[in-house]
Design a protein around this motif. Sequence first.
Motif, PDB file in Angstrom:
ATOM      1  N   ARG A 212       0.834  -1.195   0.000  1.00 31.62           N
ATOM      2  CA  ARG A 212       0.000   0.000   0.000  1.00 31.62           C
ATOM      3  C   ARG A 212       0.873   1.252   0.000  1.00 31.62           C
ATOM      4  O   ARG A 212       1.830   1.345   0.777  1.00 31.62           O
ATOM      5  CB  ARG A 212      -0.930   0.026   1.221  1.00 31.62           C
ATOM      6  N   ILE A 213       0.516   2.211  -0.845  1.00 29.27           N
ATOM      7  CA  ILE A 213       1.311   3.431  -0.993  1.00 29.27           C
ATOM      8  C   ILE A 213       0.442   4.645  -0.696  1.00 29.27           C
ATOM      9  O   ILE A 213      -0.617   4.831  -1.307  1.00 29.27           O
ATOM     10  CB  ILE A 213       1.901   3.536  -2.408  1.00 29.27           C
ATOM     11  N   ASP A 214       0.897   5.473   0.243  1.00 31.86           N
ATOM     12  CA  ASP A 214       0.227   6.738   0.549  1.00 31.86           C
ATOM     13  C   ASP A 214       0.998   7.877  -0.094  1.00 31.86           C
ATOM     14  O   ASP A 214       2.168   8.095   0.221  1.00 31.86           O
ATOM     15  CB  ASP A 214       0.162   6.954   2.072  1.00 31.86           C
ATOM     16  N   ILE A 215       0.362   8.592  -1.000  1.00 33.17           N
ATOM     17  CA  ILE A 215       0.965   9.807  -1.553  1.00 33.17           C
ATOM     18  C   ILE A 215       0.689  10.910  -0.549  1.00 33.17           C
ATOM     19  O   ILE A 215      -0.425  11.403  -0.428  1.00 33.17           O
ATOM     20  CB  ILE A 215       0.394  10.135  -2.942  1.00 33.17           C
ATOM     21  N   HIS A 216       1.711  11.259   0.212  1.00 32.45           N
ATOM     22  CA  HIS A 216       1.500  12.112   1.385  1.00 32.45           C
ATOM     23  C   HIS A 216       1.441  13.584   1.000  1.00 32.45           C
ATOM     24  O   HIS A 216       2.068  14.026   0.034  1.00 32.45           O
ATOM     25  CB  HIS A 216       2.592  11.852   2.436  1.00 32.45           C
ATOM     26  N   SER A 217       0.646  14.351   1.777  1.00 33.08           N
ATOM     27  CA  SER A 217       0.401  15.773   1.476  1.00 33.08           C
ATOM     28  C   SER A 217       0.265  15.954  -0.031  1.00 33.08           C
ATOM     29  O   SER A 217       0.955  16.758  -0.648  1.00 33.08           O
ATOM     30  CB  SER A 217       1.522  16.654   2.039  1.00 33.08           C
ATOM     31  N   CYS A 218      -0.627  15.175  -0.584  1.00 35.15           N
ATOM     32  CA  CYS A 218      -0.711  14.999  -2.038  1.00 35.15           C
ATOM     33  C   CYS A 218      -0.854  16.336  -2.762  1.00 35.15           C
ATOM     34  O   CYS A 218      -1.782  17.101  -2.502  1.00 35.15           O
ATOM     35  CB  CYS A 218      -1.882  14.092  -2.376  1.00 35.15           C
ATOM     36  N   SER A 219       0.096  16.605  -3.658  1.00 36.49           N
ATOM     37  CA  SER A 219       0.064  17.839  -4.434  1.00 36.49           C
ATOM     38  C   SER A 219      -0.346  17.596  -5.880  1.00 36.49           C
ATOM     39  O   SER A 219      -0.272  18.498  -6.714  1.00 36.49           O
ATOM     40  CB  SER A 219       1.444  18.523  -4.400  1.00 36.49           C
ATOM     41  N   MET A 220      -0.755  16.360  -6.172  1.00 37.40           N
ATOM     42  CA  MET A 220      -1.242  16.073  -7.516  1.00 37.40           C
ATOM     43  C   MET A 220      -2.574  16.777  -7.762  1.00 37.40           C
ATOM     44  O   MET A 220      -3.289  17.139  -6.826  1.00 37.40           O
ATOM     45  CB  MET A 220      -1.422  14.567  -7.705  1.00 37.40           C
ATOM     46  N   SER A 221      -2.920  16.936  -9.014  1.00 40.93           N
ATOM     47  CA  SER A 221      -4.219  17.507  -9.345  1.00 40.93           C
ATOM     48  C   SER A 221      -5.302  16.487  -9.023  1.00 40.93           C
ATOM     49  O   SER A 221      -5.045  15.273  -8.985  1.00 40.93           O
ATOM     50  CB  SER A 221      -4.276  17.871 -10.821  1.00 40.93           C
ATOM     51  N   PRO A 222      -6.534  16.947  -8.798  1.00 40.30           N
ATOM     52  CA  PRO A 222      -7.623  15.985  -8.595  1.00 40.30           C
ATOM     53  C   PRO A 222      -7.749  14.993  -9.749  1.00 40.30           C
ATOM     54  O   PRO A 222      -8.024  13.812  -9.526  1.00 40.30           O
ATOM     55  CB  PRO A 222      -8.858  16.889  -8.487  1.00 40.30           C
ATOM     56  N   MET A 239      -4.078   8.325  -0.305  1.00 40.41           N
ATOM     57  CA  MET A 239      -3.699   9.737  -0.357  1.00 40.41           C
ATOM     58  C   MET A 239      -3.930  10.349   1.014  1.00 40.41           C
ATOM     59  O   MET A 239      -4.957  10.096   1.649  1.00 40.41           O
ATOM     60  CB  MET A 239      -4.557  10.462  -1.398  1.00 40.41           C
ATOM     61  N   SER A 240      -2.957  11.137   1.493  1.00 38.66           N
ATOM     62  CA  SER A 240      -3.153  11.857   2.748  1.00 38.66           C
ATOM     63  C   SER A 240      -3.013  13.357   2.509  1.00 38.66           C
ATOM     64  O   SER A 240      -2.344  13.797   1.566  1.00 38.66           O
ATOM     65  CB  SER A 240      -2.161  11.391   3.818  1.00 38.66           C
ATOM     66  N   VAL A 241      -3.669  14.125   3.365  1.00 39.37           N
ATOM     67  CA  VAL A 241      -3.660  15.584   3.241  1.00 39.37           C
ATOM     68  C   VAL A 241      -3.297  16.212   4.573  1.00 39.37           C
ATOM     69  O   VAL A 241      -3.524  15.641   5.642  1.00 39.37           O
ATOM     70  CB  VAL A 241      -5.027  16.118   2.754  1.00 39.37           C
ATOM     71  N   ARG A 250      -5.403  25.771  -3.583  1.00 40.46           N
ATOM     72  CA  ARG A 250      -6.828  25.949  -3.852  1.00 40.46           C
ATOM     73  C   ARG A 250      -7.492  24.630  -4.203  1.00 40.46           C
ATOM     74  O   ARG A 250      -8.720  24.529  -4.252  1.00 40.46           O
ATOM     75  CB  ARG A 250      -7.023  26.940  -5.011  1.00 40.46           C
ATOM     76  N   ASN A 251      -6.673  23.588  -4.464  1.00 35.76           N
ATOM     77  CA  ASN A 251      -7.205  22.287  -4.855  1.00 35.76           C
ATOM     78  C   ASN A 251      -7.584  21.396  -3.675  1.00 35.76           C
ATOM     79  O   ASN A 251      -8.088  20.293  -3.889  1.00 35.76           O
ATOM     80  CB  ASN A 251      -6.174  21.523  -5.703  1.00 35.76           C
ATOM     81  N   LEU A 252      -7.321  21.858  -2.442  1.00 33.17           N
ATOM     82  CA  LEU A 252      -7.462  20.960  -1.296  1.00 33.17           C
ATOM     83  C   LEU A 252      -8.841  20.320  -1.227  1.00 33.17           C
ATOM     84  O   LEU A 252      -8.972  19.096  -1.152  1.00 33.17           O
ATOM     85  CB  LEU A 252      -7.157  21.700   0.008  1.00 33.17           C
ATOM     86  N   ARG A 253      -9.884  21.115  -1.272  1.00 34.92           N
ATOM     87  CA  ARG A 253     -11.235  20.572  -1.109  1.00 34.92           C
ATOM     88  C   ARG A 253     -11.638  19.692  -2.287  1.00 34.92           C
ATOM     89  O   ARG A 253     -12.276  18.650  -2.101  1.00 34.92           O
ATOM     90  CB  ARG A 253     -12.239  21.706  -0.889  1.00 34.92           C
ATOM     91  N   SER A 254     -11.256  20.089  -3.493  1.00 34.43           N
ATOM     92  CA  SER A 254     -11.591  19.253  -4.651  1.00 34.43           C
ATOM     93  C   SER A 254     -10.785  17.956  -4.639  1.00 34.43           C
ATOM     94  O   SER A 254     -11.267  16.912  -5.085  1.00 34.43           O
ATOM     95  CB  SER A 254     -11.362  20.022  -5.958  1.00 34.43           C
ATOM     96  N   LEU A 255      -9.571  18.006  -4.090  1.00 32.79           N
ATOM     97  CA  LEU A 255      -8.758  16.796  -3.962  1.00 32.79           C
ATOM     98  C   LEU A 255      -9.410  15.824  -2.981  1.00 32.79           C
ATOM     99  O   LEU A 255      -9.498  14.617  -3.240  1.00 32.79           O
ATOM    100  CB  LEU A 255      -7.350  17.171  -3.501  1.00 32.79           C
ATOM    101  N   ILE A 256      -9.885  16.345  -1.851  1.00 30.38           N
ATOM    102  CA  ILE A 256     -10.569  15.511  -0.868  1.00 30.38           C
ATOM    103  C   ILE A 256     -11.856  14.937  -1.462  1.00 30.38           C
ATOM    104  O   ILE A 256     -12.177  13.758  -1.278  1.00 30.38           O
ATOM    105  CB  ILE A 256     -10.876  16.323   0.403  1.00 30.38           C
TER     106      ILE A 256
END
Length: 322
Positions: A212-222, A239-241, A250-256
């Motif tokens: 299992r891989i967690d992309i931490h403080s994920c900065s990828m686009s949604p 994915m973790s935030v 500005r992508n935080l909420r759309s990423l979640i």
Amino acid sequence: MLPSSVLKHIIDCHCHPTEAASISPDSMQQLQISVCAMSTHNKDQSLVRSLAHDYPHKIIPAFGYHPWFSHFIALRSGISKRNHYQQLFQPTPESSPDFEDLFPHLPEPISLDDVLQDLRSNFASSSSPPILGEVGLDAIFRVPYDYHASPRRISSFAIPLEHQIAVLEAQLDLAVELGASVSLHSVKCPAATLDLFNRLKRKHQDRWSRVRIDIHSCSMSPDSIKQLQACKSHPNIFMSVSTTINGRSRNLRSLITTCLPDKLLIESDYNAIEPSTSQCLEILGIVAEVKGWQIETDWKEEDTDGAVHRLEANWKAFLGRA
């Protein structure tokens, strides 16, 4: 503040407490959540190991070599310091003065074989099952003269992505071998990250899906995280935030919103233990609001729809203990 009955089920899945000047016994005594403590280079692996030994019920250790320090690692043994860094940075006549200015500040390289042996040793000696972290790729990092200096003086040299990939792939191969979960740093290189995942899937087949891989403080686009999590070859991507990093975006909420609800984790990504709880509670509030989850005010085992219940279940799934 939530009651202790709820707090003890919150997991900060990525932080750096050993980067602080010291960790007081009082701060550890007051810590009511669990934290996953990352290591990043050859100097802090032992610090994380000791912290986890002293506080086994509060600290989950993570051993790994961060891309920001991957230039310290030589892909072959026995190479001289000068040859290693010259081959890595390829100074031109124009950049040679900058290279000579930086060179005295660079440490003697350590071999990738020694790195992997160190990781094996730490995994074998850990009293609680560790994860691999922090490892990854970073396309925008520039090498500092002294990482720990303040202010930090930055050179013009980048660590070639090919070198970072070689160091990362060797560590991920080890994670597959050991069945370890991974905390992954991926900054401005979603295509290279996906390409590596695809190659590892071909190399390891079904064994890859069990890591299992967690992309931490994920900065990828949604869109990028949606593509990864929708891909049948990689059902193992979490994915973790954090507000520390993702709070700037500005992508935080759309990423979640985009992230699958059973693949979402929270973290502080903080370099001291004291703010870990407040940082996790802050991002917990945002996640709960966006996902429409209620935050528990007391702990009832049957309340599986609560935000903390959901995130704890995700963490157990990430560790392979669901």
